[in-house]
Design an enzyme around this catalytic site. Sequence first.
Site, PDB file in Angstrom:
ATOM      1  N   LYS A   3      78.883  89.027 -42.369  1.00  0.00           N
ATOM      2  CA  LYS A   3      80.104  88.612 -41.585  1.00  0.00           C
ATOM      3  C   LYS A   3      80.958  89.835 -41.275  1.00  0.00           C
ATOM      4  O   LYS A   3      81.693  90.447 -42.064  1.00  0.00           O
ATOM      5  CB  LYS A   3      80.899  87.741 -42.126  1.00  0.00           C
ATOM      6  CG  LYS A   3      81.945  87.381 -41.362  1.00  0.00           C
ATOM      7  CD  LYS A   3      83.051  86.338 -42.051  1.00  0.00           C
ATOM      8  CE  LYS A   3      84.410  86.715 -41.295  1.00  0.00           C
ATOM      9  NZ  LYS A   3      85.398  85.790 -41.908  1.00  0.00           N
ATOM     10  N   GLY A  58      92.306  80.367 -38.976  1.00  0.00           N
ATOM     11  CA  GLY A  58      93.359  79.902 -38.448  1.00  0.00           C
ATOM     12  C   GLY A  58      93.580  78.330 -38.477  1.00  0.00           C
ATOM     13  O   GLY A  58      94.403  77.373 -38.166  1.00  0.00           O
ATOM     14  N   GLY A  75      94.687  83.233 -41.977  1.00  0.00           N
ATOM     15  CA  GLY A  75      95.814  82.462 -42.891  1.00  0.00           C
ATOM     16  C   GLY A  75      96.947  81.931 -42.494  1.00  0.00           C
ATOM     17  O   GLY A  75      97.812  81.619 -43.136  1.00  0.00           O
TER      18      GLY A  75
END
Lengths: 66, 259
Positions: free
Chosen positions: B101, B189, B162
Amino acid sequence: MKIILNGEEILINNNISLLDLLELKNISQKNIAIEKNRKIITKNSWRKEKLNENDIIEVITAVGGG
Amino acid sequence: MIDKDLFLNNKSYISRLIIGSGKYKNFDETKKALEISGAEMITVAIKRTNIGQSYNDKNLLDYIDPLKYKILPNTAGCFNSEEAIRVSLLAKELLNDNLIKLEVLQDKETLLPNEDETLMAARELVNLGFSIMVYTTDNVSLASDLEKIGCIAIMPLASPIGTGQGIINPNNLKKIIHNSSVPVIVDAGIGTASDATIAMELGCDGVLLNSAIAMAEDPINMAEAMKHAVIAGRKAFIAKRMKTSKIARASTNKKNSIS
């Protein structure tokens, strides 16, 4: 001699290998990868890879993250 | 209509929920949340090992069965392509897998993706043989460029990391989904179950979240809620919702009314 292990300066004896260093610092060989002077040292080379003065060693693992 | 599984890097996934492993109280809680969420993929960060810890102290990887779950390492904490490539190579060595990622951030304050450095890192990592799931802004043309480079999944944010603010720009997200021929997975989010459902209703192929579960007062219940939320959103997307109407329309047929 002096080396940097995960950002901290430590003193070790001459002529020791990466594997010796792991044993010396009580680091489990499981679930880690190692970089020496920005080059990845694969697990099968830890025994023969000798440390030199001022080497920079990074021992990494997986931690929590998103 | 029968749904297809999510297909990523030559592997199919029944669950379209990917969860992060950060911010849990302990590894047991991480493991329980993972199990109840139904997720088959979990992200981890690559960091220095704690030199001072006891030899027998547990490691996060001791709690995740690699036969049951795909471990997705991230490049969290990287602010330029060079750092991200370095971390990717270490992750590959650690996990013996080319899946990464990619996350290259602009700064520590906003934690928004650095678009230029993300592009640079993606190009280099594709050349190095990595399969990249890329964290990105909701910039439509950037998402398209990242797909052209060869990223296997585009992962636009819903809102900053966050924050739990949910999907700030659904229109951009819809455009990214419309243009993309690789999976689009909302990453960052998501605050609560309905956010995940909305993402899936918009047509996202999956949802990646961490804080929404780990920072809930009861992470285990929230993990289960997220499982259902993602399934509900996906089913609603497949089912194709009714058209909205500006005027009320009775559900009962007028025929044979007594008055």
